[in-house]
Design a protein around this motif. Sequence first.
Motif, mmCIF file in Angstrom:
data_model
loop_
_atom_site.group_PDB
_atom_site.id
_atom_site.type_symbol
_atom_site.label_atom_id
_atom_site.label_comp_id
_atom_site.label_asym_id
_atom_site.label_seq_id
_atom_site.Cartn_x
_atom_site.Cartn_y
_atom_site.Cartn_z
ATOM 1 N N GLY A 283 -41.353 -20.649 -18.577
ATOM 2 C CA GLY A 283 -40.649 -19.777 -19.501
ATOM 3 C C GLY A 283 -39.606 -18.969 -18.753
ATOM 4 O O GLY A 283 -39.152 -19.355 -17.674
ATOM 5 N N TYR A 287 -35.171 -12.761 -22.207
ATOM 6 C CA TYR A 287 -34.710 -13.426 -23.427
ATOM 7 C C TYR A 287 -33.765 -12.470 -24.148
ATOM 8 O O TYR A 287 -34.081 -11.292 -24.334
ATOM 9 C CB TYR A 287 -35.878 -13.758 -24.363
ATOM 10 C CG TYR A 287 -36.928 -14.662 -23.759
ATOM 11 C CD1 TYR A 287 -36.927 -16.030 -24.014
ATOM 12 C CD2 TYR A 287 -37.926 -14.146 -22.928
ATOM 13 C CE1 TYR A 287 -37.896 -16.859 -23.463
ATOM 14 C CE2 TYR A 287 -38.883 -14.965 -22.372
ATOM 15 C CZ TYR A 287 -38.869 -16.323 -22.643
ATOM 16 O OH TYR A 287 -39.828 -17.146 -22.090
ATOM 17 N N GLU A 302 -41.582 -15.438 -28.779
ATOM 18 C CA GLU A 302 -42.941 -14.962 -28.534
ATOM 19 C C GLU A 302 -43.880 -16.111 -28.167
ATOM 20 O O GLU A 302 -44.741 -15.973 -27.280
ATOM 21 C CB GLU A 302 -43.449 -14.244 -29.794
ATOM 22 C CG GLU A 302 -44.735 -13.488 -29.598
ATOM 23 C CD GLU A 302 -45.145 -12.764 -30.870
ATOM 24 O OE1 GLU A 302 -44.991 -11.533 -30.930
ATOM 25 O OE2 GLU A 302 -45.610 -13.438 -31.813
ATOM 26 N N ILE A 305 -43.326 -17.072 -24.567
ATOM 27 C CA ILE A 305 -43.964 -16.080 -23.690
ATOM 28 C C ILE A 305 -45.465 -16.321 -23.617
ATOM 29 O O ILE A 305 -46.076 -16.236 -22.543
ATOM 30 C CB ILE A 305 -43.656 -14.657 -24.196
ATOM 31 C CG1 ILE A 305 -42.160 -14.353 -24.043
ATOM 32 C CG2 ILE A 305 -44.495 -13.617 -23.456
ATOM 33 C CD1 ILE A 305 -41.718 -13.052 -24.689
ATOM 34 N N TRP A 306 -46.077 -16.632 -24.752
ATOM 35 C CA TRP A 306 -47.522 -16.857 -24.805
ATOM 36 C C TRP A 306 -47.928 -18.109 -24.030
ATOM 37 O O TRP A 306 -48.913 -18.099 -23.276
ATOM 38 C CB TRP A 306 -47.963 -16.967 -26.255
ATOM 39 C CG TRP A 306 -49.447 -17.156 -26.428
ATOM 40 C CD1 TRP A 306 -50.092 -18.287 -26.841
ATOM 41 C CD2 TRP A 306 -50.477 -16.189 -26.186
ATOM 42 N NE1 TRP A 306 -51.443 -18.089 -26.874
ATOM 43 C CE2 TRP A 306 -51.711 -16.807 -26.478
ATOM 44 C CE3 TRP A 306 -50.467 -14.869 -25.746
ATOM 45 C CZ2 TRP A 306 -52.925 -16.142 -26.345
ATOM 46 C CZ3 TRP A 306 -51.670 -14.197 -25.621
ATOM 47 C CH2 TRP A 306 -52.891 -14.834 -25.918
ATOM 48 N N THR A 310 -44.810 -17.052 -17.023
ATOM 49 C CA THR A 310 -44.103 -15.878 -16.500
ATOM 50 C C THR A 310 -44.617 -14.610 -17.167
ATOM 51 O O THR A 310 -44.569 -14.465 -18.388
ATOM 52 C CB THR A 310 -42.585 -16.006 -16.754
ATOM 53 O OG1 THR A 310 -42.092 -17.157 -16.051
ATOM 54 C CG2 THR A 310 -41.847 -14.770 -16.269
ATOM 55 N N ALA A 313 -42.147 -10.614 -19.056
ATOM 56 C CA ALA A 313 -40.899 -11.017 -19.701
ATOM 57 C C ALA A 313 -40.353 -9.880 -20.555
ATOM 58 O O ALA A 313 -41.103 -9.096 -21.135
ATOM 59 C CB ALA A 313 -41.121 -12.254 -20.558
ATOM 60 N N ARG A 314 -39.037 -9.802 -20.619
ATOM 61 C CA ARG A 314 -38.379 -8.793 -21.446
ATOM 62 C C ARG A 314 -37.565 -9.488 -22.526
ATOM 63 O O ARG A 314 -36.794 -10.417 -22.237
ATOM 64 C CB ARG A 314 -37.459 -7.926 -20.584
ATOM 65 C CG ARG A 314 -38.201 -6.977 -19.649
ATOM 66 C CD ARG A 314 -37.363 -6.654 -18.431
ATOM 67 N NE ARG A 314 -37.194 -7.839 -17.594
ATOM 68 C CZ ARG A 314 -36.257 -7.965 -16.652
ATOM 69 N NH1 ARG A 314 -35.409 -6.987 -16.437
ATOM 70 N NH2 ARG A 314 -36.173 -9.062 -15.939
ATOM 71 N N VAL A 315 -37.720 -9.032 -23.748
ATOM 72 C CA VAL A 315 -36.934 -9.525 -24.879
ATOM 73 C C VAL A 315 -35.946 -8.428 -25.248
ATOM 74 O O VAL A 315 -36.347 -7.346 -25.685
ATOM 75 C CB VAL A 315 -37.825 -9.865 -26.090
ATOM 76 C CG1 VAL A 315 -36.968 -10.416 -27.234
ATOM 77 C CG2 VAL A 315 -38.917 -10.846 -25.706
ATOM 78 N N ARG A 335 -49.563 -10.778 -21.997
ATOM 79 C CA ARG A 335 -48.524 -11.329 -21.114
ATOM 80 C C ARG A 335 -47.660 -10.236 -20.473
ATOM 81 O O ARG A 335 -46.671 -10.552 -19.817
ATOM 82 C CB ARG A 335 -47.621 -12.292 -21.904
ATOM 83 C CG ARG A 335 -48.365 -13.422 -22.620
ATOM 84 C CD ARG A 335 -49.214 -14.242 -21.673
ATOM 85 N NE ARG A 335 -48.412 -14.937 -20.672
ATOM 86 C CZ ARG A 335 -48.888 -15.425 -19.550
ATOM 87 N NH1 ARG A 335 -50.174 -15.279 -19.260
ATOM 88 N NH2 ARG A 335 -48.087 -16.052 -18.713
ATOM 89 N N ALA A 337 -45.505 -8.274 -21.674
ATOM 90 C CA ALA A 337 -44.124 -8.443 -22.112
ATOM 91 C C ALA A 337 -43.607 -7.190 -22.806
ATOM 92 O O ALA A 337 -44.384 -6.323 -23.219
ATOM 93 C CB ALA A 337 -44.018 -9.645 -23.046
#
Length: 398
Positions: A283, A287, A302, A305-306, A310, A313-315, A335, A337
């Motif tokens: 991943g 994002y 999402e 990410i699941w 990784t 993670a930042r969205v 995760r 995130a």
Amino acid sequence: MSTMRCVVLHADWDPRPGFKLGAKDIEGKQTYLGSRVWRNPRVVIEEKEIPKPGPGEVVIEVKACGICGSDVHMAQPDDEGYILYPGLTGFPVVLGHEIAGVVVEAGPGALDKRTNKPFKGGEEVCTEEMVWCGSCQPCADGYPNHCERLDELGFNVDGGFAKYVKVPARLVWSLEPLKSRYKGLDLFLAGSLVEPTSVAYNAVIERSGGGIRPGDNVVICGGGPVGLAACAILKRQGAARVILSEPEPARAELGLKMGADYVINPLKEDFVQRVLELTDGYGAALYLEATGLPTIVYPQIEQVIWEGRTLNARVIVVARADAKMPVTGEVLQVRRAQIIGAQGHSGHGTFPRVIESMAAGMDMTPMITKKIRLEEVPENLVLLRTDRKEGKITCVMD
């Protein structure tokens, strides 16, 4: 000459049921919830008085001004006639905020940041569109994009689809560093791209906590100008794989020119599986949601990410939309995130850093795929509601 032609947006103040004026709204004139209030948008070309600068202000002769998706959505009605744009709006207003031009007149106390001396006229410049006050708590804390007295060029104060625009000097930035690479009209075309590129910079660098580490993977959802600019910025920062999700072939091709390594067509491919395949199951670290369709796009992000490997993670949500994102807290928790909102482009040296990056070789001008005249702006605002082939349409002034 005392008047000039301008592209002006009119709309009717007709609040939806249940709407309540906010602390910064003005009955019949301005709201921070545009799509809840303004109805029946109409774009016309009108004659207006040429502005005169007051203290700390300059008047810029506009040479180039790009059409933004926000312009399109302010002028676009939904099925009930309400504008699509959800944010700060006050009509009637001269549209346009991606501005580059030449200073022609300056008021007392209007200083050029490059020289720390008064503007004398003739300086080639671009300008921020967010008119922050500099004295409220958010501004004092270093967050001018969230100014409590915020105005915005082309949203609630007159913008750049006109021969001249009046701007506070504190928002104006010199294009001098770009002169080694761009001449003539090209200088102003490049200058008009500083604002949308700075929106991307603020999102993927400032709001994400410094961007990425070299070698990270990134996914950009949406190949509009901000998404394309993010491809260039993150590739320059050292991303191992820049993956752009964009169904329109012309924009997908442009994304590859701007720095994307791979393009996914989410209408023809499984977005989740394709991202995982391209990243060897990891991943991405970052994002960017730049589509304005969070109810469709976010669940797919999402899921990556699941299923990916990784953590942290930042969205980053940069596109404006009057919609609620369907968030699964368990995914964010397990995760590690984050979802981060990004608004605007001002502060933290964003504009000068974008200008210097462009001067050092980050060429954003391929994003401009069509140049038009002022009288063609209204029809192109309508065209862009459905036509996604163009990258950036830019108005070039006579």
